[in-house]
Design a protein around this motif. Structure first.
Motif, PDB file in Angstrom:
ATOM      1  N   GLY A   1       0.812  -1.213   0.000  1.00 26.99           N
ATOM      2  CA  GLY A   1       0.000   0.000   0.000  1.00 26.99           C
ATOM      3  C   GLY A   1       0.841   1.257   0.000  1.00 26.99           C
ATOM      4  N   LEU A   2       1.911   1.265   0.797  1.00 28.32           N
ATOM      5  CA  LEU A   2       2.796   2.421   0.815  1.00 28.32           C
ATOM      6  C   LEU A   2       3.459   2.633  -0.542  1.00 28.32           C
ATOM      7  CD1 LEU A   2       4.553   1.974   4.285  1.00 28.32           C
ATOM      8  CD2 LEU A   2       2.898   3.738   3.662  1.00 28.32           C
ATOM      9  N   PHE A   3       3.878   1.538  -1.173  1.00 28.89           N
ATOM     10  CA  PHE A   3       4.524   1.662  -2.481  1.00 28.89           C
ATOM     11  C   PHE A   3       3.555   2.185  -3.534  1.00 28.89           C
ATOM     12  CE2 PHE A   3       5.256  -0.253  -6.653  1.00 28.89           C
ATOM     13  CZ  PHE A   3       6.460   0.351  -6.981  1.00 28.89           C
ATOM     14  N   LEU A   4       2.360   1.605  -3.594  1.00 30.86           N
ATOM     15  CA  LEU A   4       1.393   2.016  -4.617  1.00 30.86           C
ATOM     16  C   LEU A   4       0.960   3.463  -4.414  1.00 30.86           C
ATOM     17  CD1 LEU A   4      -0.822  -1.193  -4.945  1.00 30.86           C
ATOM     18  CD2 LEU A   4       0.828  -0.292  -6.593  1.00 30.86           C
ATOM     19  N   CYS A   5       0.721   3.859  -3.166  1.00 26.82           N
ATOM     20  CA  CYS A   5       0.314   5.237  -2.913  1.00 26.82           C
ATOM     21  C   CYS A   5       1.426   6.219  -3.258  1.00 26.82           C
ATOM     22  CB  CYS A   5      -0.103   5.397  -1.450  1.00 26.82           C
ATOM     23  SG  CYS A   5      -1.737   4.775  -1.063  1.00 26.82           S
ATOM     24  N   SER A   6       2.648   5.931  -2.848  1.00 25.66           N
ATOM     25  CA  SER A   6       3.757   6.834  -3.167  1.00 25.66           C
ATOM     26  C   SER A   6       3.996   6.906  -4.669  1.00 25.66           C
ATOM     27  CB  SER A   6       5.026   6.391  -2.447  1.00 25.66           C
ATOM     28  OG  SER A   6       5.407   5.086  -2.842  1.00 25.66           O
ATOM     29  N   ALA A   7       3.818   5.780  -5.372  1.00 22.46           N
ATOM     30  CA  ALA A   7       3.995   5.784  -6.826  1.00 22.46           C
ATOM     31  C   ALA A   7       2.917   6.619  -7.511  1.00 22.46           C
ATOM     32  CB  ALA A   7       3.980   4.353  -7.355  1.00 22.46           C
ATOM     33  N   LEU A   8       1.666   6.463  -7.072  1.00 25.42           N
ATOM     34  CA  LEU A   8       0.580   7.260  -7.658  1.00 25.42           C
ATOM     35  C   LEU A   8       0.758   8.741  -7.352  1.00 25.42           C
ATOM     36  CD1 LEU A   8      -2.651   5.121  -7.117  1.00 25.42           C
ATOM     37  CD2 LEU A   8      -1.620   5.795  -9.290  1.00 25.42           C
ATOM     38  N   LEU A   9       1.166   9.060  -6.139  1.00 28.42           N
ATOM     39  CA  LEU A   9       1.410  10.459  -5.783  1.00 28.42           C
ATOM     40  C   LEU A   9       2.520  11.055  -6.643  1.00 28.42           C
ATOM     41  CD1 LEU A   9       1.243  10.127  -1.888  1.00 28.42           C
ATOM     42  CD2 LEU A   9      -0.348  11.422  -3.307  1.00 28.42           C
ATOM     43  N   THR A  10       3.599  10.300  -6.825  1.00 32.62           N
ATOM     44  CA  THR A  10       4.698  10.788  -7.660  1.00 32.62           C
ATOM     45  C   THR A  10       4.260  10.965  -9.100  1.00 32.62           C
ATOM     46  OG1 THR A  10       6.259   9.614  -6.223  1.00 32.62           O
ATOM     47  CG2 THR A  10       7.073  10.348  -8.356  1.00 32.62           C
ATOM     48  N   ALA A  11       3.509   9.999  -9.618  1.00 35.47           N
ATOM     49  CA  ALA A  11       3.009  10.104 -10.987  1.00 35.47           C
ATOM     50  C   ALA A  11       2.132  11.332 -11.157  1.00 35.47           C
ATOM     51  CB  ALA A  11       2.235   8.837 -11.351  1.00 35.47           C
ATOM     52  N   SER A  12       1.271  11.592 -10.195  1.00 30.86           N
ATOM     53  CA  SER A  12       0.383  12.749 -10.265  1.00 30.86           C
ATOM     54  C   SER A  12       1.169  14.051 -10.249  1.00 30.86           C
ATOM     55  CB  SER A  12      -0.596  12.707  -9.090  1.00 30.86           C
ATOM     56  OG  SER A  12      -1.364  13.887  -9.033  1.00 30.86           O
ATOM     57  N   ALA A  13       2.134  14.161  -9.331  1.00 34.94           N
ATOM     58  CA  ALA A  13       2.903  15.404  -9.213  1.00 34.94           C
ATOM     59  C   ALA A  13       3.764  15.654 -10.441  1.00 34.94           C
ATOM     60  CB  ALA A  13       3.768  15.347  -7.955  1.00 34.94           C
ATOM     61  N   VAL A  14       4.458  14.618 -10.901  1.00 33.99           N
ATOM     62  CA  VAL A  14       5.382  14.798 -12.021  1.00 33.99           C
ATOM     63  C   VAL A  14       4.619  15.089 -13.308  1.00 33.99           C
ATOM     64  CG1 VAL A  14       7.165  13.679 -13.393  1.00 33.99           C
ATOM     65  CG2 VAL A  14       7.150  13.385 -10.940  1.00 33.99           C
ATOM     66  N   SER A  15       3.482  14.445 -13.513  1.00 32.98           N
ATOM     67  CA  SER A  15       2.708  14.714 -14.727  1.00 32.98           C
ATOM     68  C   SER A  15       2.121  16.116 -14.718  1.00 32.98           C
ATOM     69  CB  SER A  15       1.588  13.684 -14.873  1.00 32.98           C
ATOM     70  OG  SER A  15       0.683  13.768 -13.789  1.00 32.98           O
ATOM     71  N   SER A  16       1.938  16.714 -13.546  1.00 30.95           N
ATOM     72  CA  SER A  16       1.375  18.063 -13.459  1.00 30.95           C
ATOM     73  C   SER A  16       2.429  19.151 -13.610  1.00 30.95           C
ATOM     74  CB  SER A  16       0.656  18.259 -12.115  1.00 30.95           C
ATOM     75  OG  SER A  16      -0.413  17.356 -11.973  1.00 30.95           O
ATOM     76  N   ALA A  17       3.619  18.930 -13.047  1.00 25.31           N
ATOM     77  CA  ALA A  17       4.580  20.031 -12.968  1.00 25.31           C
ATOM     78  C   ALA A  17       6.002  19.644 -13.296  1.00 25.31           C
ATOM     79  CB  ALA A  17       4.538  20.631 -11.555  1.00 25.31           C
ATOM     80  N   GLY A  18       6.253  18.438 -13.752  1.00 26.01           N
ATOM     81  CA  GLY A  18       7.615  18.038 -14.030  1.00 26.01           C
ATOM     82  C   GLY A  18       8.336  17.577 -12.779  1.00 26.01           C
ATOM     83  N   SER A  19       9.630  17.393 -12.897  1.00 24.43           N
ATOM     84  CA  SER A  19      10.420  16.830 -11.796  1.00 24.43           C
ATOM     85  C   SER A  19      10.921  17.940 -10.877  1.00 24.43           C
ATOM     86  CB  SER A  19      11.599  16.026 -12.356  1.00 24.43           C
ATOM     87  OG  SER A  19      11.145  14.963 -13.151  1.00 24.43           O
ATOM     88  N   ILE A  20      10.090  18.320  -9.930  1.00 19.77           N
ATOM     89  CA  ILE A  20      10.459  19.338  -8.939  1.00 19.77           C
ATOM     90  C   ILE A  20      11.150  18.643  -7.780  1.00 19.77           C
ATOM     91  CG2 ILE A  20       9.609  21.125  -7.390  1.00 19.77           C
ATOM     92  CD1 ILE A  20       7.260  21.500  -9.278  1.00 19.77           C
ATOM     93  N   GLY A  21      12.407  18.959  -7.564  1.00 17.49           N
ATOM     94  CA  GLY A  21      13.201  18.220  -6.607  1.00 17.49           C
ATOM     95  C   GLY A  21      13.192  18.798  -5.207  1.00 17.49           C
ATOM     96  N   PHE A  22      13.672  18.020  -4.281  1.00 16.84           N
ATOM     97  CA  PHE A  22      13.981  18.367  -2.897  1.00 16.84           C
ATOM     98  C   PHE A  22      12.773  18.461  -1.971  1.00 16.84           C
ATOM     99  CE2 PHE A  22      18.203  19.413  -4.371  1.00 16.84           C
ATOM    100  CZ  PHE A  22      18.989  19.067  -3.292  1.00 16.84           C
ATOM    101  N   ILE A  23      11.567  18.651  -2.486  1.00 17.50           N
ATOM    102  CA  ILE A  23      10.417  18.778  -1.586  1.00 17.50           C
ATOM    103  C   ILE A  23      10.174  17.467  -0.854  1.00 17.50           C
ATOM    104  CG2 ILE A  23       7.924  19.137  -1.481  1.00 17.50           C
ATOM    105  CD1 ILE A  23       8.182  21.143  -3.681  1.00 17.50           C
ATOM    106  N   GLY A  24      10.197  16.362  -1.584  1.00 22.52           N
ATOM    107  CA  GLY A  24       9.963  15.070  -0.958  1.00 22.52           C
ATOM    108  C   GLY A  24      11.099  14.609  -0.070  1.00 22.52           C
ATOM    109  N   LEU A  25      12.218  15.323  -0.072  1.00 28.39           N
ATOM    110  CA  LEU A  25      13.354  14.968   0.772  1.00 28.39           C
ATOM    111  C   LEU A  25      13.467  15.876   1.985  1.00 28.39           C
ATOM    112  CD1 LEU A  25      15.910  13.233   1.192  1.00 28.39           C
ATOM    113  CD2 LEU A  25      17.142  14.903  -0.202  1.00 28.39           C
ATOM    114  N   ILE A  26      13.453  17.204   1.770  1.00 23.13           N
ATOM    115  CA  ILE A  26      13.722  18.112   2.893  1.00 23.13           C
ATOM    116  C   ILE A  26      12.496  18.351   3.763  1.00 23.13           C
ATOM    117  CG2 ILE A  26      15.581  19.270   1.653  1.00 23.13           C
ATOM    118  CD1 ILE A  26      13.640  21.636   1.255  1.00 23.13           C
TER     119      ILE A  26
END
Length: 346
Positions: free
Chosen positions: A253-278
Motif C-alpha cells: 500500500g505504501l509503495f502504490l500510494c507513493s507511486a501514484l502520488l509521484t506520478a500525479s505530481a510529475v505529470s502536473s509540474a515536471g520533476s520538482i526536486g527536494f520537496i519530498g526529501l527536505i
C-alpha cells in the motif's frame, strides 16, 4: 485518579498535534493568499477580496479578477503538487527505511519523463503530454511492483525487501535516463527549451484539475489510517507481524500510494526536486517521528513550501519566469545541509 494520570499525556499529545495541524493549515491558506497578491502587477488586500467576491457572484472579471483567477489557479496547483510530493516522500522513507529516500528514487519520475518528452517530441497538445507523463509513471510503478512483488509480499525481516526494490528502481531509472537523453539529443531546437523546462520542474502552464486532488486526498486518508502501523513497522520491523500488522499488504500500500502520488505530481509540474526529501526531514526534526502527525503535517508543509517557491520563481525576475525546480533546489540544498550537520553534531 489513576486513569486521569494515565490519560493526561495522551490528551496533551492530541492537543499538541491539533495545534500543529491548525497552525500549518493557517500557514497554507496564508501562503495561497500571499501568492495571489504578489506578482509583476501587485494586488492590495482590498482588491483581492473584492475580486474574490466578484468571482463568487459570477460578475464580469475586472483586471484584478483576471489576475486573481490566474494566480489562484496556479497557487492551488502548486499546493497540491507540493503536498503530493511531501506525502510521497514520507511514505517512501517509511517503506525503504531510509531517510535519504525521496519520491524520485525508484524511477517513477523517470517513467513520467520518458512519456512526457515522447509526447513533446511528436505531439503538441498539452493534455496529451500530461496523459503520457502519467501513463509512463504508472507503467514504471507497475513494472517495479511486478519485479519486486515477492520481496514486498513475503519478506518480513527488518529490511522488508527494500534493498531489492531500491536496486531494481535504480536500474529502471538508469534506463529511463538513457531514453530521456536520447530524446533530448534528437529534439529540434524549437521544442528543446520546453522539454528542458519540464525536466527541471515548471508550473507556468498548470491548470486546476480534479485528479491530483483526488489522488492526494485518497492517499492522505490511507496514510492516516495506517500511521500507527507504520510507527510499529519503523520501530519494531521484525516483530510487526507478530503484533498483528499485515506487513506485506502495508508495504504494498505504501509503495502504490507513493507511486501514484509521484506520478500525479510529475505529470502536473515536471520533476520538482527536494520537496519530498527536505520537507519530511524538517517536519520530523520539528515534531518528531510519529507518523500520525508527520503524514498530515508534512503534506501541508510541502504544499505551502511549493506555493511560496513558485511565487518567488514568477516574481523575482518578473516578467521573466524561472523554473520552480531551480528555486526549490537552491532553497533545499542549504536547508538539507543544515539539517544534516545538526543531526551529525547530536
Amino acid at each position: 485518579m489513576h486513569s486521569t494520570v494515565i490519560s493526561l499525556p495522551l490528551f496533551n499529545e492530541r492537543r499538541r498535534a491539533f495545534t500543529v495541524l491548525a497552525v500549518m493549515l493557517v500557514l497554507a491558506c496564508a501562503s495561497i493568499l500571499f501568492s495571489c497578491v504578489v506578482g509583476s502587477v501587485s494586488l492590495s488586500v482590498p482588491e483581492l477580496f473584492s475580486a474574490l467576491g466578484d468571482m463568487l457572484r459570477g460578475e464580469p472579471a475586472s483586471l484584478a479578477g483576471t489576475l486573481l483567477e490566474l494566480r489562484l489557479g496556479r497557487a492551488l496547483s502548486a499546493f497540491v503538487t507540493g503536498a503530493t510530493l511531501a506525502l510521497a516522500g514520507v511514505m517512501m522513507q517509511a517503506l525503504l527505511r531510509n531517510p535519504l529516500a525521496d519520491p524520485y528514487v525508484l524511477g517513477v519520475s523517470g517513467g513520467a519523463a520518458v512519456g512526457a518528452l515522447f509526447a513533446m517530441l511528436f505531439f503538441t497538445a498539452a493534455w496529451l503530454i500530461d496523459i503520457a507523463a502519467f501513463a509512463g509513471a504508472v507503467a514504471v510503478a507497475f513494472l517495479l511492483l511486478l519485479l519486486a512483488y515477492r520481496d514486498l509480499r513475503g519478506n518480513t525481516g527488518a529490511d522488508g525487501g527494500a534493498p531489492m526494490l531500491l536496486l531494481t528502481g535504480v536500474i529502471v531509472a538508469s534506463g529511463c535516463g538513457a531514453l530521456v537523453a536520447l530524446m533530448l539529443s534528437l529534439a529540434p531546437d524549437n521544442r528543446l527549451r520546453g522539454m528542458v523546462f519540464w525536466l527541471i520542474g515548471d508550473l507556468s502552464s498548470t491548470q486546476i484539475r480534479w485528479l491530483p486532488w483526488t489522488i492526494w486526498l485518497g492517499a492522505l486518508v490511507f496514510a492516516i489510517r495506517v500511521a500507527r502501523a507504520v510507527n510499529v513497522l519503523a520501530l519494531h520491523a521484525e516483530a510487526a507481524a507478530t503484533l498483528g500488522i499485515r506487513v506485506g499488504r502495508l508495504r504494498q500500500g505504501l509503495f502504490l500510494c507513493s507511486a501514484l502520488l509521484t506520478a500525479s505530481a510529475v505529470s502536473s509540474a515536471g520533476s520538482i526536486g527536494f520537496i519530498g526529501l527536505i520537507v519530511p526531514h524538517a517536519c520530523r526534526f520539528a515534531w518528531g517521528p510519529d507518523h500520525r502527525l508527520l503524514f498530515p503535517a508534512a503534506t501541508l508543509a510541502g504544499g505551502s513550501f511549493l506555493v511560496l517557491a513558485d511565487t518567488l520563481a514568477r516574481s523575482v525576475l518578473a516578467p521573466q519566469q524561472l523554473p520552480v525546480g531551480v528555486i526549490t533546489a537552491l532553497i533545499g540544498v542549504p536547508i538539507f545541509l543544515f539539517q544534516l550537520h545538526h543531526i551529525h553534531r547530536k
